[in-house]
Motif scaffolding. Structure first.
Motif, PDB file in Angstrom:
ATOM      1  N   LEU A 366       0.827  -1.206   0.000  1.00 14.79           N
ATOM      2  CA  LEU A 366       0.000   0.000   0.000  1.00 14.79           C
ATOM      3  C   LEU A 366       0.859   1.253   0.000  1.00 14.79           C
ATOM      4  O   LEU A 366       0.636   2.185  -0.795  1.00 14.79           O
ATOM      5  N   MET A 367       1.869   1.299   0.870  1.00 15.65           N
ATOM      6  CA  MET A 367       2.740   2.462   0.942  1.00 15.65           C
ATOM      7  C   MET A 367       3.547   2.639  -0.337  1.00 15.65           C
ATOM      8  O   MET A 367       3.790   3.765  -0.791  1.00 15.65           O
ATOM      9  N   LEU A 373       4.744   4.698  -6.544  1.00 16.75           N
ATOM     10  CA  LEU A 373       4.286   4.348  -7.886  1.00 16.75           C
ATOM     11  C   LEU A 373       3.202   5.293  -8.387  1.00 16.75           C
ATOM     12  O   LEU A 373       3.228   5.739  -9.539  1.00 16.75           O
ATOM     13  N   PHE A 374       2.243   5.600  -7.528  1.00 20.10           N
ATOM     14  CA  PHE A 374       1.161   6.536  -7.872  1.00 20.10           C
ATOM     15  C   PHE A 374       0.998   7.500  -6.700  1.00 20.10           C
ATOM     16  O   PHE A 374       0.029   7.419  -5.948  1.00 20.10           O
ATOM     17  N   PRO A 375       1.947   8.415  -6.524  1.00 21.84           N
ATOM     18  CA  PRO A 375       1.998   9.227  -5.304  1.00 21.84           C
ATOM     19  C   PRO A 375       0.753  10.079  -5.100  1.00 21.84           C
ATOM     20  O   PRO A 375       0.224  10.679  -6.035  1.00 21.84           O
ATOM     21  N   TYR A 381      -6.210  11.869   2.443  1.00 17.00           N
ATOM     22  CA  TYR A 381      -5.923  10.454   2.188  1.00 17.00           C
ATOM     23  C   TYR A 381      -4.782   9.956   3.076  1.00 17.00           C
ATOM     24  O   TYR A 381      -4.823   8.834   3.592  1.00 17.00           O
ATOM     25  N   TRP A 382      -3.763  10.790   3.236  1.00 15.00           N
ATOM     26  CA  TRP A 382      -2.664  10.392   4.125  1.00 15.00           C
ATOM     27  C   TRP A 382      -3.149  10.311   5.574  1.00 15.00           C
ATOM     28  O   TRP A 382      -2.692   9.458   6.343  1.00 15.00           O
ATOM     29  N   VAL A 413      -6.581  -3.696   6.234  1.00 19.05           N
ATOM     30  CA  VAL A 413      -5.572  -3.303   5.256  1.00 19.05           C
ATOM     31  C   VAL A 413      -6.033  -3.594   3.831  1.00 19.05           C
ATOM     32  O   VAL A 413      -5.776  -2.790   2.914  1.00 19.05           O
ATOM     33  N   ILE A 414      -6.752  -4.710   3.590  1.00 14.24           N
ATOM     34  CA  ILE A 414      -7.209  -4.981   2.223  1.00 14.24           C
ATOM     35  C   ILE A 414      -8.292  -3.989   1.818  1.00 14.24           C
ATOM     36  O   ILE A 414      -8.398  -3.602   0.644  1.00 14.24           O
ATOM     37  N   THR A 415      -9.086  -3.536   2.780  1.00 14.90           N
ATOM     38  CA  THR A 415     -10.122  -2.548   2.474  1.00 14.90           C
ATOM     39  C   THR A 415      -9.495  -1.190   2.196  1.00 14.90           C
ATOM     40  O   THR A 415      -9.926  -0.473   1.279  1.00 14.90           O
TER      41      THR A 415
END
Length: 544
Positions: A366-367, A373-375, A381-382, A413-415
């Protein structure tokens, strides 16, 4: 082992509410590829009112039966044509499948197993993903879970209502993806009767009545194919479209990786993929040392022969596995329920450490996604990530039972990962799906009587997102006819642009777009340092 502890129940309710938000956000994400094709077919049904003779870009369509398209057409009728209305009822129907999985697990083993199975599936990447990228398979899963539940209830109770509903569910499965919807229930029932030594039941004429119920339920699919293609359409439905994919004689299928679904399950069923294989190992080890109960025969009959066929088939796709996910999830729930009942054992410690490692790995992924990769630039969101990290720590420290400490961090975490996929990563990638961008340019800038054409582009997004009916230019002869019409807009690759220029027709404007298909991203695109080099070019040509 989900308890009635108030703190644990509150954690589960918060996670379910968060999951509902993720599923809701996914309804607004753009679609491409097969999902866009299905959306366009439903759009044609909505405009024509013809629910059985399916079409795409003016041609008769025979690849899939109509059940998914009917659900989407209902959305269009209520809310107009949009991403939201295309996905709404298929996704709701898919979520109804979680209830059917709960009932299936309860019927086969216990209510506790049923609850776990529904939670495991609802909080898995495969369910989040295919509720955004809508395919027939998520609807098929619901129909399959319903059919298996009712048929297992019938085998236990011999009640006629379960018999009728079971084969009605099989008919809906056939109406969703063809005769493959009959295969898994048939294997499960035959295995149950055979290994429980109910040999006379195998040859009972009542099964013919069941097949008749299935056939009658699926008549709209047969009728549409026969009406448009004659007997060749029926042959295609029952043979070519299924067994041709297995043999590799249809749609150019060439995947010979016999372990495709094994390694695919590890990530597509995240965060439960690794513990699933752990559970499968112990299931077979247990079966080798004891006699299986009746439900085990139904379970394994419905999974393994079909899994083997999928694995040797030349045509492979991750969504094909969804048809047996109800049974695989019940198998996993059965063993996790067993593991977590024995927290003092070494086996429990191994399973919990393995799942803890998966949680850490998913946080790292996720991080990596949102940080490099897609900052992300959105402060809120942070902040959500910080809340997620604190929540994970709180659950591990304050969760009152082993079950909540095992399940809740993985569910969280998956959500979170799926939320950022829907709210940030996919919208970022879709800005390079230039067919959609170009169609929106046309919708905004073109005159009311202008026409949009698709030339030399192999996907279907224009046919869904175009404000009016979009036409397909199939060859250079048709291109010459179209370019003679003023105010035509043509979407194409560079080769198509050269074909237009070679005709020396008057051109008003050429719009140029950077392009990378959502399903063809690849490592070069995912890596920010090489992303620009991975992009192709498409054009929207406005003729005078």
């Amino acid at each position: 082992m989900l308890t009635n502890n108030s703190k644990d129940q509150l954690i589960i309710k918060i996670l379910i509410a968060f999951a509902a938000i993720v599923y809701l956000v996914g309804l607004f994400v753009d679609v491409a590829g097969d999902a866009a094709k299905y959306a366009a077919i439903a759009k044609n049904i909505y405009h024509s009112g013809d629910f059985v003779n399916l079409t795409i870009h003016g041609d008769a369509y025979d690849q899939k039966p109509p059940f998914l398209f009917w659900l989407s057409t209902l959305g269009y009728a209520l809310f107009g044509i949009s991403n939201f209305s295309f996905k709404l009822f298929p996704v709701l129907y898919g979520l109804l499948g979680l209830f059917f999985v709960y009932k299936l697990g309860s019927s086969m083993y216990s209510k506790q197993v049923g609850k776990l199975a529904a939670l495991l599936l609802g909080f898995s990447e495969i369910y989040y993903l295919y509720s955004v990228d809508v395919h027939t398979d998520v609807v098929l899963l619901s129909n399959m879970a319903f059919a298996l539940w009712q048929l297992h209830e019938y085998l236990k109770s011999k009640k006629a209502v379960n018999f009728v509903l079971g084969f009605f569910g099989v008919g809906l499965s056939v109406m969703t993806k063809g005769p493959i919807g009959l295969f898994v229930p048939a294997l499960a029932v035959i295995s149950y009767l055979l290994f429980n030594q109910q040999y006379r039941e195998l040859f009972n004429p009542k099964w013919i009545l069941g097949l008749l119920i299935t056939f009658v339920t699926a008549i709209p699919a047969f009728y549409g194919l026969y009406n448009q293609f004659g007997l060749e359409g029926i042959e295609f439905f029952f043979w070519t479209n299924n067994f041709g994919r297995i043999a590799g004689t249809y749609v150019g299928s060439t995947n010979t990786d016999y372990f495709f679904y094994l390694h695919t399950l590890l990530y597509i069923f995240a965060p439960w993929g690794f513990v699933l294989f752990f559970a499968i190992f112990f299931e077979f080890k247990s079966l080798a040392g004891r006699k299986a109960n009746k439900a085990d025969y139904f379970l394994h009959g419905g999974i393994w022969l079909f899994f083997l066929i999928l694995s040797v088939a030349r045509g492979k796709s991750p969504n094909y596995i969804l048809i047996i996910m109800p049974l695989l999830t019940v198998l996993l729930a059965k063993w996790l329920n067993y593991f977590l009942e024995k927290p003092e054992t070494g086996l429990y410690r191994v399973v919990t450490k393995l799942q803890g490692a998966i949680v850490v790995l998913l946080w790292v992924c996720l991080m990596l996604f949102v940080g490099y990769l897609f900052p992300m630039k959105q402060f809120a969101y942070w902040g959500l990530i910080v809340v997620g990290l604190v929540g994970t720590w709180f659950i591990y420290k304050q969760g009152s039972t082993p079950a909540i400490r095992f399940f809740a961090p993985s569910m969280l975490v998956i959500t979170l990962l799926s939320f950022f996929l829907n709210a940030h990563i996919l919208p970022y990638i879709f800005q390079y799906q230039s067919s959609i961008v170009a169609t929106r340019v046309f919708n905004e800038k073109a005159d009311a009587d202008a026409r949009l054409y698709n030339y030399d582009y192999e996907q279907f997004e224009l046919f869904f997102y175009g404000r009016d009916e979009v036409e397909l230019i199939e060859d250079s002869t048709e291109l010459k006819v179209v370019t003679a019409n003023p105010d035509s807009w043509i979407f194409c690759y560079e080769k198509g642009l050269k074909d237009i220029q070679a005709l020396e027709v008057p051109v008003d404007t050429i719009y140029e777009f950077k392009h990378r298909g959502v399903y063809r991203t690849g490592i070069q695109f995912i890596n920010p340092s090489s992303r620009e080099r991975s992009l192709g070019t498409t054009f929207l040509v406005k003729l005078k």
